[in-house]
Scaffold this motif. Structure first.
Motif, short mmCIF file in Angstrom:
data_model
loop_
_atom_site.label_atom_id
_atom_site.label_comp_id
_atom_site.label_asym_id
_atom_site.label_seq_id
_atom_site.Cartn_x
_atom_site.Cartn_y
_atom_site.Cartn_z
N VAL A 372 0.84 -1.20 0.00
CA VAL A 372 0.00 0.00 0.00
C VAL A 372 0.87 1.25 0.00
O VAL A 372 0.57 2.23 -0.70
N ARG A 373 1.94 1.24 0.77
CA ARG A 373 2.85 2.39 0.76
C ARG A 373 3.50 2.60 -0.59
O ARG A 373 3.80 3.73 -0.99
N ALA A 376 -0.10 3.04 -3.17
CA ALA A 376 -1.07 4.08 -2.78
C ALA A 376 -0.49 4.90 -1.65
O ALA A 376 -1.01 4.92 -0.54
N PRO A 391 -6.10 5.38 2.61
CA PRO A 391 -5.07 4.32 2.55
C PRO A 391 -5.30 3.21 3.57
O PRO A 391 -5.06 2.04 3.26
N ILE A 394 -8.02 0.93 2.28
CA ILE A 394 -7.46 0.06 1.24
C ILE A 394 -6.66 -1.07 1.87
O ILE A 394 -6.79 -2.24 1.50
N PHE A 395 -5.83 -0.70 2.83
CA PHE A 395 -5.01 -1.68 3.55
C PHE A 395 -5.88 -2.72 4.23
O PHE A 395 -5.64 -3.94 4.10
#
Length: 438
Positions: A372-373, A376, A391, A394-395
């Motif tokens: 994710v990092r 996104a 975020p 999403i994670f």
């Protein structure tokens, strides 16, 4: 991390007994719920969600969610793992189950993380990537946190303590000392109180050469121990279990990365969980068990206040200070107690589902966090308002979806394979015993 398959049957003399006909075999919903919540909180903690709220940094400095979650895990493991071994009365079956429960998912996730994530966002430490043989051998033992080797995934340090606990439980079982959980937990907690900061960390691995030698020696001893416990022969099983127990003791007392008080309190907490189970089953005196657990709880809180300060707190226990250790330690016990009080209640299906996939959640969330990092990054989202939580959402969604997939595609097949192998070996042994001798 543990798997909870069914209600443990009562045990006697270290051998399994069949469950009574009028007592159904059921999942332990309250333990599922505790495991599921704890796994999710570890993921939340590593994402840094709490710090995203006003005052979150101050909260984190006084209540470490990671310590709270893993101590809850350790209580659950202590409660259920010895019961699982003793229900079977079969050391070989226990270890086949453990191996095929733990390793397949770890191997799949670590390999996938190495293959998919770029180096700048790797979930595996650079030092492990640069020294794959050393890191690989240490990681395959799952004792890497006690051998001065960075964990292949940051959260895997807890599995080193779980593995040592399995070693001890097995050794105690084959020697007939498995019902001494309460005095063992008290003794470990007393060591934490008396020697919490006096015993140096990593006394064996003083340089690269000693680290290499320890890894090789530990791998050989562990392999020999596992050969023994998987042999199915009484004498070899006993010898193998004692080898594993001795290896666990050497690493725990002589080469822990964590401060001595933390290592002792982790094992004391697990054995206290076992004492609770034994008291419930009427295997040991309840008053003795409750007094022992009270001592462990008080010791856990007090050792934080006594020893978890300054650089020790930041670099050894990864907490901000003594309160950040002691308060969540107390809260983990409180949560476990509440769970026990509610154990006869029906828990929401979402919590029992979360408990079922909790091991996957625990293992996959670090690679997903790095993904994710990478894909996104927070800079692409609003810095204020509700948008800054996108975020995290999403994670969270990715963790739950991937965990469900890995549970179905990796965990369950591994568990089922373990059951088939155990049954096949048991049938072979029964047939061998039934053959008439010449």
């Amino acid at each position: 991390m543990t798997v909870i398959e069914q209600q443990p049957t009562e045990i006697s003399g270290g051998t399994a007994q069949k469950p009574a006909a009028n007592r159904p075999v059921v999942r332990l919903g309250w333990l599922d719920a505790l495991r599921g919540i704890a796994a999710l909180l570890v993921a939340v903690h590593h994402f840094g969600l709490v710090e995203m709220f006003p005052g979150g940094k101050g909260f984190a400095d006084h209540f470490d969610l990671g310590i709270y979650a893993v101590m809850t895990f350790f209580l659950v493991s202590g409660y259920i793992v010895p019961a699982s071994l003793e229900r079977r009365g079969d050391v070989r079956g226990f270890w086949i189950g453990r191996i095929l429960r733990i390793y397949p998912l770890l191997i799949v996730v670590v390999v996938a993380a190495l293959a998919i994530l770029p180096r700048d966002y790797s979930a595996v430490p650079t030092v492990d990537v640069d020294h794959p043989v050393r890191a690989g051998i240490a990681s395959l033992t799952l004792l890497q946190d006690l051998m001065n080797v960075p964990n292949g995934l940051g959260v895997l340090w807890t599995l080193s303590y779980e593995m040592v606990f399995y070693f001890f439980v097995t050794a105690l079982f084959v020697t007939g000392w498995h019902r001494r959980s309460s005095p063992i937990s008290v003794g470990l907690a007393a060591l934490a109180l008396l020697l919490g900061a006096a015993v140096p960390t990593q006394m064996i691995t003083v340089d690269r050469g000693s680290t290499r030698n320890l890894i090789l020696a530990a791998a050989i001893v562990m392999a020999m121990g596992l050969v023994g416990v998987l042999s199915g022969r009484t004498s070899l099983t006993r010898m193998g279990a004692l080898l594993l127990g001795g290896l666990g003791a050497v690493l725990l007392f002589g080469n822990s990365r964590a401060m001595f008080f933390e290592s002792m309190m982790i094992l004391a907490t697990m054995f206290a969980g076992t004492a609770i189970y034994r008291a419930e089953q009427g295997q040991i005196d309840r008053l003795t068990a409750w007094l022992g657990c009270a001592f462990v709880l008080v010791a856990g809180v007090c050792t934080g206040w006594m020893y978890n300060h300054g650089d020790h707190a930041l670099w050894k226990s990864w907490t901000a200070g003594w309160i950040a250790w002691s308060l969540p330690y107390f809260a983990a016990w409180l949560t476990f107690g509440v769970g026990m009080l509610l154990k006869n209640r029906r828990f929401p299906r979402v919590l029992t589902w979360l408990g079922a996939i909790s091991y996957s959640v625990y293992v996959v969330h670090i690679p997903i966090l790095m993904g994710v990092r990478w894909l996104a990054p927070a800079k692409n989202f609003p810095a204020h308002g509700a948008g800054k939580f996108i975020p995290f959402l999403i994670f969270l969604a990715a963790v739950l979806i991937v965990s469900q997939l890995t549970y179905r595609l990796v965990e369950l097949p591994g568990q089922n394979l373990g059951k088939r192998i155990t049954k096949r070996l048991a049938l072979r042994d029964a047939e061998a015993k039934a053959k008439p001798t010449a």
